[in-house]
Design an enzyme around this catalytic site. Structure first.
Site, mmCIF file in Angstrom:
data_model
loop_
_atom_site.group_PDB
_atom_site.id
_atom_site.type_symbol
_atom_site.label_atom_id
_atom_site.label_comp_id
_atom_site.label_asym_id
_atom_site.label_seq_id
_atom_site.Cartn_x
_atom_site.Cartn_y
_atom_site.Cartn_z
ATOM 1 N N GLU A 1 0.814 -1.215 0.000
ATOM 2 C CA GLU A 1 0.000 0.000 0.000
ATOM 3 C C GLU A 1 0.849 1.269 0.000
ATOM 4 O OE1 GLU A 1 -2.912 -0.394 3.148
ATOM 5 O OE2 GLU A 1 -4.105 -1.778 1.961
ATOM 6 N N GLU B 1 -6.384 -7.757 -1.255
ATOM 7 C CA GLU B 1 -6.912 -7.811 0.118
ATOM 8 C C GLU B 1 -8.415 -7.534 0.078
ATOM 9 O OE1 GLU B 1 -5.133 -5.252 3.014
ATOM 10 O OE2 GLU B 1 -3.075 -5.696 2.400
#
Ligand SMILES: [Zn+2]
Ligand SMILES: [Zn+2]
Ligand SMILES: [Zn+2]
Lengths: 677, 677, 677
Positions: free
Chosen positions: A147, A313
């Protein structure tokens, strides 16, 4: 792998002293038909707890265990969280914030992306990982860092900022003009005077802010590339990705993050992957509305490469970071995970396989809960979905062929949101795109979210509202697209600024004037309680936020303002241009209007879904195509049973049974059907 | 002293150049029957204006004057506000904030509690004070510093933090595991890497935050003990206290502050004292509701030592620090001061005797106002109450014997509020305790607020909702308590985390499963607009915020959910355990439910008030007991006249008259009655 | 110049490489009858791009061009924005903020006003400008810097702060007493201990805060004077001004900024000028209400010197800095610009002549828009107004002779807003003044906003609510004013604190007691949902926020409280004093009350407008007087046609036509009429 990737982030290093747990994990994963785990995210301190002291034995074992289970590994590089000893020994690896404060170790993803030492350290550990696991038969993919985000204001980053600017502008004179620095006497007389925008210095220069955002994207990609280099060299056949993100939940929104230009970043990954966390079951919108925003975001990520992406995710139950973190109701994990597939994902991966016992995400949902029980409702639904995914494995790799493109430009959005003037809380650029999108999604018409580098010829309709930043190359392509018969929809706030966020003088640029057959005048900003109305068809529609005053040259007026000093002037116009048609919406109108507005366009362009006869907003139908077979995902985003009718009988992909033309979907129900083309 | 302490903070040093004011003060104090003043709070610069230059003459005189008036002195140590010269000369005495910024002199209570110099300076001045006034016949008590609070992040405090952790955990491995640092690769490889939680470093580690709060309490107590040392040595017979505080007014709440663990701190004071500032006459709740929160807070402080406490500060009219600072209406100072006594205070002390003329608290109410007039309404009510207090002096020292204990655990509350997940704005742990408390207070049934170190055998009923942190010793005591016939009420969010705020694996701990006869499953978090319902008795009650799904083993179901996917599963259950009974409330229900829920329990345990026959929420009856006499305080917290009936005739303590069984209380009226046991 | 100044800020330096634009500017200015431009604001880097390297050629040319057009120049000194090289080379010129952080170059108006180097640099450039352009026939006025504001906490400024205090207080003992530092032990023992109020040090000392605000005003003026010095010496005949500001839009308010004491600053300018940006057409109030606040602010600036002022900046369309920035509707620029003239402005100057193409204010309205077109609606209205202004040029210099003075004291307002206690959100001092003002404005009765240094004998009525800070000299003047027959209105919160913000002891000061014939007691603060009522005449009025309890000595009660414990005590009283009368409003009442309250006073003092017979709130009539002629500005601040009647026929100033006694004003319509006195 010829199956959808199923599994998620797995952190066995948290349980090394409880081998029975690791054993249980493998059993429960297998039982749930999990075939892929992501290892290594934030494992650096477990691998290298002290400088130069490496511990791979636990990772070797889990690699082997996963492989023996028949599974695959996505291996993450550990740069998202460095070890404490590194933060302590080399302070330069820590980020400096906008106030010039060097941070100490903490949180995550807060390193300096310029630091030579950090680049060297990450390359070193990546090299070691690539050499050790590059040939392991379980290794499927590289997952670089985690991320990406954030920015650094250290001296090294400032130096890079100046270099980046020197490279872009060559001379200070160019820079001074581009940033329009004669305002407030801000011209630079020496490159060393150029600092980043920061609250103790300059915060007001629009061009600087825009370039800083470009620079942050460039530096982030540069750091990513530095990490990827040894991976590419040592394991040339292993694809590389990094997980992208969405944002907006705190405001009730949901869309890809705006801080990094993913349209640039996507060029550097082999496959797009992202982390999907919509706010299902909230109390501020219908479930279908949440589904629409989720769909929009999936389509954005699909469109980055016009190819299937990965969900890296997602949560099997609840998230952890919002004001209210509600569990998915029974059935919702299957429905929402299937929505990912429907929109082009080739995976369902969860964060995470086993819920952490401690620390900040301990109550984030996991495939295996704190109770470690296979009786757990969440686990059981995960396992049920695992079987479902295996049954539809033939769809993996199937693509989409939307005929509608919605234009979104990261840089334009930066500039558009930056300025003062107009209404600060009512810019709502992306929300406007979603409003248009919702009309098509609600009718099961597939869209892509495209940018200026895309091939426009694939589309019949391009929707480009609020194209604030004028890019001549893009407009030239749009001209060609319309001339060749395409249909284009534009709006107020179009063609207003150049690439330095300087206003384009003398009104709407000529090409746009001709394209839309109008001249633009002032934009009237409305306070929230103020409205105008537009007469369109035989009805009146409420406008809000912005009314642009225009006059027509070649365009035909479809709707006029009904109030205020510009009463009876054009608000919605249509222009024939070459073989095609353009529409210009001079004001912000609601979905009730857009539905009526797009009805004849959809009819004329024959955009309607080719399978469902009676589309409902609550029931979504998405199509993927492979080897001449069209796969239809029918999904009921409502609490009620829904009935829809299809053009013809079809085949249930899961069991091969024949499905009639009247289909009943239970609450949260979903079906995967297919037809030969 | 055989009277209630009456008086308050007095700062004659503000008026030294106006001796006629000091004279007037003594006259007005005497006339109001004031018998106690607190001197010395923030007097350091008046005593020692320059290093080593002492001025005691003014303090000597006031000591003597008070004594001659027949009064007593509570002498405060001056550490709450050090002199400017000290802040300037020894910068280490000033606090360093969480951003690492050393503060300069200002405000108050912002010293470093580690600083050797500050400890030395405070011991020095305390020694001088103890030697000079320790034998003065007016000296009644030591009041160490003022309203302890705050935290320091300086190097010395960081060093103490690391020492405290080393002492607690012995090895880094223990620490890494306790804090669950494998998440995000945070394990320490050297003790020197451990910093305090801070916004430029680590802010996300739950275990670290929890330990930091423990450390702050420990250091505050340590500093307090350092101050107390010379006092204990030189004046072993003079009791020592420090004034505790309440908080929450800014959110419409009111309860003891949560930042310091007073259950630990209380062990170090000879008598508990605190500063009581409820928001009487606000516009967001009824007066009775304010009274209930005030009563709860008094009972918390009584329960710390299960002994009478002191009100060290209160206002005779208005406070200064809130958004709206309303004066007490006529009668309210007497009513609210008597409520303190009713709940176990042996004093009514005000801040302050004379209103300051200048600076930040100049409009905070005072016994003697800016007008210096005995005609002042506030003064007259203070004087009227002074007589009242003398008339009921026989009650001083009387105790309470509640049969209901409400369980509150400072550390559990820290951990419970810290995490993400669930609903951030809806944790509301203490508010939930108060909701239970209100049912009993509304029926004039006395409660204590107890913790795990208390003797449970004194109670018939223990109410322990949201016992988030599992403490085996406490649960073992609860088991024993119930086995022996006790009744226990528990709820959702119980037994979830260990003392490091790590989740307890495998569901509800066995002891709690057996105690409540249930297994717990998931907790469903509701958005504010979402609700479920519980059927209980023959009625339906609304739930909010949290619904836990449970199943029963030995428990009997009293109420079931009526909606959603867990419809018809247990929401309220009862379990026979040994000689006793437990109840488990799986969901958050309102007071309407709790009232019905507790009705049979109160009946069965015969908890009803033994004096008042018809308790009303607006009329409170509290009992204190001494020498076989039961003293009943009847207080009307409403604007209307109220009639209540008592079991029998009683005696008015103030005048010895006999009071019949039908009692009329005027608006804000109060009566103190007695019965022989 | 015998015309109104018409034009505005002009920044040709932004367009130097586009000479055709500069040519177009001159043409369009001329066509719009623009006669004045402000040059040089923020031009420093264009003049001196590198230290000692000067470029005046472009400025010379524009000076000449403007002159040749028949125009005039207001020349701004460039200190509002220094060049980058100066910020870089001499870091001391950059401001240090309250956290001690030296800022780098950025934004504007953020220099240190103590810096010897910055003072020297500004004097140097000002000297050069004065020498070069001082004799240029186009030069009309000096405009020193731009919108002074801000504060600096650097060592030099701290040194000046201490010097300023030493000069004021002479001894530390005086300072310690004035600031009442015995509270919290804050007395200084050495001057070097005195720091500015700041969040890392002292933030709680009321007297310090008050003096700091005085110091900031003093230093700002001192810096201004340092800039003005060479201008005064070299061009003694050229008047000097600096542009003042208003604030409050973010809260829906509008009034002169409170951070600088303009009543002091005004003494140092030759003519008052200010930047006028009301929020026309908002959605939270009527247009007339916006006009009233705008009128109040104009009257404040007129009153600073009781002479015509200049509007230095205003917008022809929209502003840039608010949440919502709405364009002026057609007609509104003329109406609102004429309102400036009506209230005493001798100019209409815009920011700016040509809209900037880039940077932070690029969408702020301009006379010449980004389209550069004379067809632009904004431009056309500017041009139309230009003709109108020429037609009424005879009015330039006309004055006003209000008989109503509203008392406003910058320092008192600082102190009043500073404290805790009472209601923090409900202080609303200036809003209360505006409420009184609105009664008079609504009836077309002119007011001035006066302070203690003004000549009170000019007025028949002085309105002085919330005269929190007691100033003996002012009260003595008020005594004299009333004794001589004047009428005075006072209120709660009067005479409470001395000039150090210390409470005045023993109640209302004697002079005020006698003046109002009352004694004051406590002030009851109300929560927002709480109210009392006052009976007045035969009606009942709602009170809010504050009810003061008073009793009367010589005053006569006009209205009593109807509720609460002070029911039937006086709320509104009247006192005959000498030849005059005073009124005291003990509570906060609404406009409905004030209208009734002032009705008999207006009648008795014959304050009614001498021209309009039927004043309406939506139609404003303002008067200016010159050479025995009374000029009436009639302005319709509503969307509807309005009819009003006048005492007699009059002459239209614009065309000399006779206007009857019934006048119809269209939406936004305005007329300028005249009568011989
Ligand atoms: Zn960096
Ligand atoms: Zn410290
Ligand atoms: Zn300075």
């Amino acid at each position: 792998m010829d199956k959808f990737l199923y599994g998620g982030d797995y952190n066995p290093e948290q349980w090394l002293d409880q081998p029975e747990i690791l054993k249980q994990d493998l059993e429960l994963m297998k039982k749930a038909k999990i075939n892929t785990v992501t290892l290594g995210t934030f494992s650096w301190a477990s691998i290298e707890p002290r400088e130069g002291e490496y511990h791979f034995e636990w990772l070797d074992k889990i690699f082997d265990d996963i492989y023996q289970m028949g599974g695959h590994v996505i291996l993450a590089t550990p740069s998202g969280g460095r070890p404490q000893w590194m933060s302590q020994k080399y302070s330069e690896v820590n980020q400096v914030d906008e106030y010039g404060r060097r941070h100490t170790h903490g949180f995550r993803q807060n390193h300096c992306y310029s630091s030579p030492i950090y680049r060297q350290e990450t390359q070193k550990i990546n090299t070691i990982l690539a050499k050790r696991y590059g040939k392991h038969p379980a290794l499927l993919m590289w997952h670089v860092s985690n991320e990406f985000g954030g920015q650094c204001f250290c001296d090294l980053c400032q130096e890079n900022w100046r270099k980046w600017l020197q490279n872009k502008y060559q001379t200070l004179d160019n820079l001074n003009k581009a940033w329009y620095l004669r305002v407030w006497s801000g011209m630079y007389s020496d490159w060393s005077q150029v600092l980043p925008p920061n609250p103790l210095g300059e915060t007001k220069v629009h061009g600087m802010d825009l370039d800083w955002k470009r620079f942050v994207t460039a530096m982030t990609i540069d750091f990513y590339e530095s990490e990827a280099k040894p991976l590419r060299e040592i394991t040339p056949d292993i694809p590389i990705t990094t997980n992208f993100m969405a944002e907006g939940l705190d405001k009730g929104d949901y869309y890809p993050i705006t801080g990094l230009d993913y349209s640039q970043f996507a060029k550097h990954v082999d496959v797009v992957s992202w982390d999907s966390y919509p706010a299902w079951h909230n109390d501020y919108e219908t479930l279908a509305e949440t589904a629409m925003k989720s769909a929009y975001t999936h389509d954005c990520f699909y469109s980055l490469k016009h190819k299937p992406f990965l969900i890296m995710e997602s949560t099997p139950s609840c998230i952890n970071s919002q004001q209210y973190n509600k569990s998915k109701r029974p059935g919702m994990n299957i429905l929402s995970s299937l929505q990912q597939i429907a929109h082009g994902s080739d995976s369902t991966l969860y964060f995470q396989i086993r819920q952490a016992q401690g620390n900040s995400e301990k109550f984030h949902g996991g495939v295996i809960g704190h109770d470690g029980s296979s009786e757990n409702r969440v686990y059981q639904e995960v396992a049920q979905y695992g079987s479902k995914l295996e049954n539809i494995a033939e769809i993996k790799g199937a693509i989409k062929k939307p005929k509608v493109g919605i234009y979104y430009d990261w840089e334009s959005n930066w500039a558009f949101n930056r300025g003062g003037a107009f209404g600060r809380p009512t810019r709502l650029g992306i929300q406007t795109l979603q409003k248009h999108y919702s009309i098509f999604w609600g009718q099961d018409i597939a869209c892509e979210i495209i940018n200026g580098e895309d091939d426009f010829t694939k589309y019949d309709l391009i929707i480009a509202p609020i194209m604030y930043m004028y890019r001549d190359a893009t407009v030239t392509k749009l001209e060609k697209f319309v001339k060749a018969g395409g249909t284009l929809v534009g709006s107020y706030f179009t063609g207003m600024a150049d690439e330095y966020d300087r206003v384009i003088l003398n009104g709407l640029p000529t090409k746009l004037r001709e394209l839309f057959g109008i001249n633009t005048k002032e934009i009237d900003t409305l306070y929230p309680k103020q409205h105008n109305h537009v007469e369109f068809g035989d009805k009146s529609y409420v406008t809000k936020d912005y009314n642009q005053i225009i006059d027509t040259t070649t365009a035909k007026v479809l709707g006029k303002y009904q109030d205020d000093f510009y009463q009876d002037t054009p608000a919605v116009v249509k222009n024939e241009f070459g073989q095609g048609t353009t529409y210009y919406l001079a004001t912000r109108l609601g979905r009730d209007f857009l539905k009526e507005f797009y009805r004849p366009i959809i009819d004329k362009l024959q955009l309607a879904n080719d399978f469902v006869l009676d589309s409902k907003y609550e029931v979504s139908c998405q199509v993927r195509i492979k080897n001449g077979v069209r796969y239809y995902f029918l999904m009921n985003f409502s609490e009620d049973q829904q009935v829809i009718h299809t053009r013809c009988e079809s085949t249930n992909v899961e069991d091969g049974s024949t499905v009639g033309t009247e289909i009943h979907l239970e609450k949260y129900g979903c079906l995967v059907l297919k037809l030969n083309e």
